[in-house]
Design an enzyme around this catalytic site. Structure first.
Site, short mmCIF file in Angstrom:
data_model
loop_
_atom_site.label_atom_id
_atom_site.label_comp_id
_atom_site.label_asym_id
_atom_site.label_seq_id
_atom_site.Cartn_x
_atom_site.Cartn_y
_atom_site.Cartn_z
N ASN A 11 -49.48 44.27 -9.52
CA ASN A 11 -48.82 43.00 -9.82
C ASN A 11 -49.87 41.98 -10.27
O ASN A 11 -50.75 41.63 -9.47
CB ASN A 11 -48.08 42.54 -8.56
CG ASN A 11 -47.31 41.27 -8.77
OD1 ASN A 11 -47.81 40.36 -9.42
ND2 ASN A 11 -46.12 41.18 -8.24
N HIS A 14 -51.07 37.15 -9.72
CA HIS A 14 -52.11 36.39 -9.03
C HIS A 14 -53.22 35.94 -9.98
O HIS A 14 -53.84 34.90 -9.77
CB HIS A 14 -52.66 37.19 -7.84
CG HIS A 14 -51.56 37.60 -6.92
ND1 HIS A 14 -51.04 36.75 -5.98
CD2 HIS A 14 -50.83 38.74 -6.85
CE1 HIS A 14 -50.04 37.35 -5.36
NE2 HIS A 14 -49.90 38.56 -5.86
N HIS A 56 -44.01 38.97 -12.57
CA HIS A 56 -42.83 38.18 -12.20
C HIS A 56 -42.79 36.90 -13.04
O HIS A 56 -43.65 36.03 -12.90
CB HIS A 56 -42.93 37.84 -10.70
CG HIS A 56 -41.73 37.14 -10.16
ND1 HIS A 56 -41.59 36.84 -8.82
CD2 HIS A 56 -40.60 36.67 -10.75
CE1 HIS A 56 -40.44 36.22 -8.62
NE2 HIS A 56 -39.82 36.10 -9.78
N ARG A 58 -41.24 33.75 -13.21
CA ARG A 58 -40.40 32.89 -12.38
C ARG A 58 -39.76 31.79 -13.22
O ARG A 58 -40.31 31.37 -14.22
CB ARG A 58 -41.24 32.23 -11.26
CG ARG A 58 -41.77 33.20 -10.24
CD ARG A 58 -42.49 32.44 -9.15
NE ARG A 58 -41.54 31.75 -8.31
CZ ARG A 58 -41.18 32.16 -7.08
NH1 ARG A 58 -41.73 33.22 -6.55
NH2 ARG A 58 -40.30 31.50 -6.39
N ARG A 62 -44.46 29.17 -12.67
CA ARG A 62 -45.65 28.68 -11.97
C ARG A 62 -46.87 29.57 -12.17
O ARG A 62 -47.99 29.14 -11.98
CB ARG A 62 -45.37 28.52 -10.48
CG ARG A 62 -45.26 29.81 -9.75
CD ARG A 62 -45.23 29.59 -8.26
NE ARG A 62 -43.98 29.00 -7.84
CZ ARG A 62 -43.46 29.22 -6.63
NH1 ARG A 62 -44.09 29.95 -5.75
NH2 ARG A 62 -42.31 28.69 -6.29
N GLU A 83 -40.34 41.55 -12.83
CA GLU A 83 -39.58 41.00 -11.69
C GLU A 83 -38.88 39.74 -12.19
O GLU A 83 -39.49 38.90 -12.85
CB GLU A 83 -40.52 40.63 -10.55
CG GLU A 83 -41.14 41.82 -9.89
CD GLU A 83 -42.13 41.39 -8.81
OE1 GLU A 83 -42.30 40.19 -8.58
OE2 GLU A 83 -42.72 42.29 -8.20
N THR A 114 -42.18 35.60 -3.16
CA THR A 114 -40.81 36.01 -2.82
C THR A 114 -40.72 36.25 -1.31
O THR A 114 -41.40 37.12 -0.79
CB THR A 114 -40.45 37.29 -3.59
OG1 THR A 114 -40.93 37.16 -4.92
CG2 THR A 114 -38.97 37.52 -3.58
N GLU A 164 -36.42 48.41 -4.14
CA GLU A 164 -37.79 48.16 -3.68
C GLU A 164 -37.66 47.56 -2.29
O GLU A 164 -37.07 46.48 -2.13
CB GLU A 164 -38.53 47.21 -4.64
CG GLU A 164 -39.95 46.91 -4.13
CD GLU A 164 -40.84 46.21 -5.14
OE1 GLU A 164 -40.69 46.45 -6.36
OE2 GLU A 164 -41.70 45.42 -4.70
N HIS A 204 -44.86 43.99 -1.19
CA HIS A 204 -45.08 42.68 -0.58
C HIS A 204 -45.99 42.79 0.65
O HIS A 204 -45.61 43.40 1.64
CB HIS A 204 -43.78 41.97 -0.18
CG HIS A 204 -43.97 40.49 -0.14
ND1 HIS A 204 -43.63 39.66 -1.19
CD2 HIS A 204 -44.52 39.70 0.78
CE1 HIS A 204 -43.96 38.42 -0.89
NE2 HIS A 204 -44.50 38.42 0.30
#
Ligand code: PXP
Length: 253
Positions: A11, A14, A56, A58, A62, A83, A114, A164, A204
């Protein structure tokens, strides 16, 4: 007979979070030098053995920006897992982008990441419609759910091929208190999902320490891991971080 291993989806949100901390207006700084670049890091992660890239987009943008998603779509060689929230705007975007898969997640503006799983049971109709539109476009849908029987049954009823499992409660549990119970919950949820013919991913809060316990969850197909890989990458580089996680995951399932 060939061995089957759990796949690693990296992912890259970050990297975008760090970039946005300095370059808020990155969509408009197109062409200027901005770093770090989540797409470049995704390519390095792939070279180090990542089986897929997860990102992701969003609603509040962000971290990842639309342009990142397009650049990922154009450049990565593995699979792109987008995502996204269950909004019409995101459904339209995904149908244009054509990722290999989408993972439907809940979004709450105030959360850091999330926080809970998707309440599938409360929106079966809407989610069934999204799953069907994605499937018609050749996109596989997974639903990010808490390891909860009712949610897994609701997920199966939408005809989504995959869930998931949210590993956050396990990852955040105090080792000597709730952790075993949370792990047992994840194992039961995975058995139940398998029984309902769902493919099982998890994600996660998975890190270099708890990965050994996570791998005791049966029937896992893929783990989506971000924060711990990028935290380690700050010390050792992204290639080492991905290779080390892959090595820790290299237990046949
Ligand atoms: N899977 C989903 C659905 C997520 O929302 C996240 C967090 O963005 C992850 C996996 C990765 O979590 P982490 O960054 O804690 O590894």
């Amino acid at each position: 007979m060939s061995q089957k291993y759990v796949l690693l989806g990296v992912n890259v949100d970050h990297a975008a979070t760090l970039r946005q901390a300095r370059y808020r207006d990155v969509e408009r700084t197109c062409g200027s030098f901005v770093e770090p670049d989540p797409v470049f890091l995704a390519l390095l992660a792939e070279q180090a053995g990542a089986d897929g890239i997860t990102a992701h987009l969003r609603e509040d943008r962000r971290h990842l920006q639309e342009r990142d998603a397009w650049r990922l779509r154009e450049s990565i060689q593995t699979r792109l897992n987008l995502e996204m929230a269950c909004t019409e705007a995101m459904v339209t975007f995904a149908l244009e982008l054509q990722p290999d898969s989408v993972c439907l997640v809940p979004e709450n503006r105030r959360e850091i990441s999330t926080e809970g799983g998707l309440d599938v049971a409360a929106q079966v109709r809407r989610i069934t419609e999204i799953v069907s539109r994605m499937s018609d476009a050749g996109i596989c849908t997974s639903l990010f759910v808490d390891p909860d029987t009712a949610q897994i049954e609701a997920a199966a009823s939408t005809r989504a091929p995959c869930v998931e499992l949210h590993t956050g409660a396990f990852a955040n549990a105090h080792p000597s208190r709730r952790r075993e119970a949370e792990l047992a919950r994840l194992r039961r949820a995975a058995e139940h999902a398998k029984h309902l013919d769902l493919e099982i991913n998890a994600g996660h809060g998975i890190n270099f320490v708890n990965i050994a316990d996570v791998l005791t969850i049966p029937h896992l197909h893929e783990l989506n891991i971000g924060h711990s890989i990028f935290a380690r990458a700050m010390l050792h580089g992204i290639s080492e971080a991905v290779q080390t996680m892959k090595a820790r995951m290299s237990k046949p399932c």
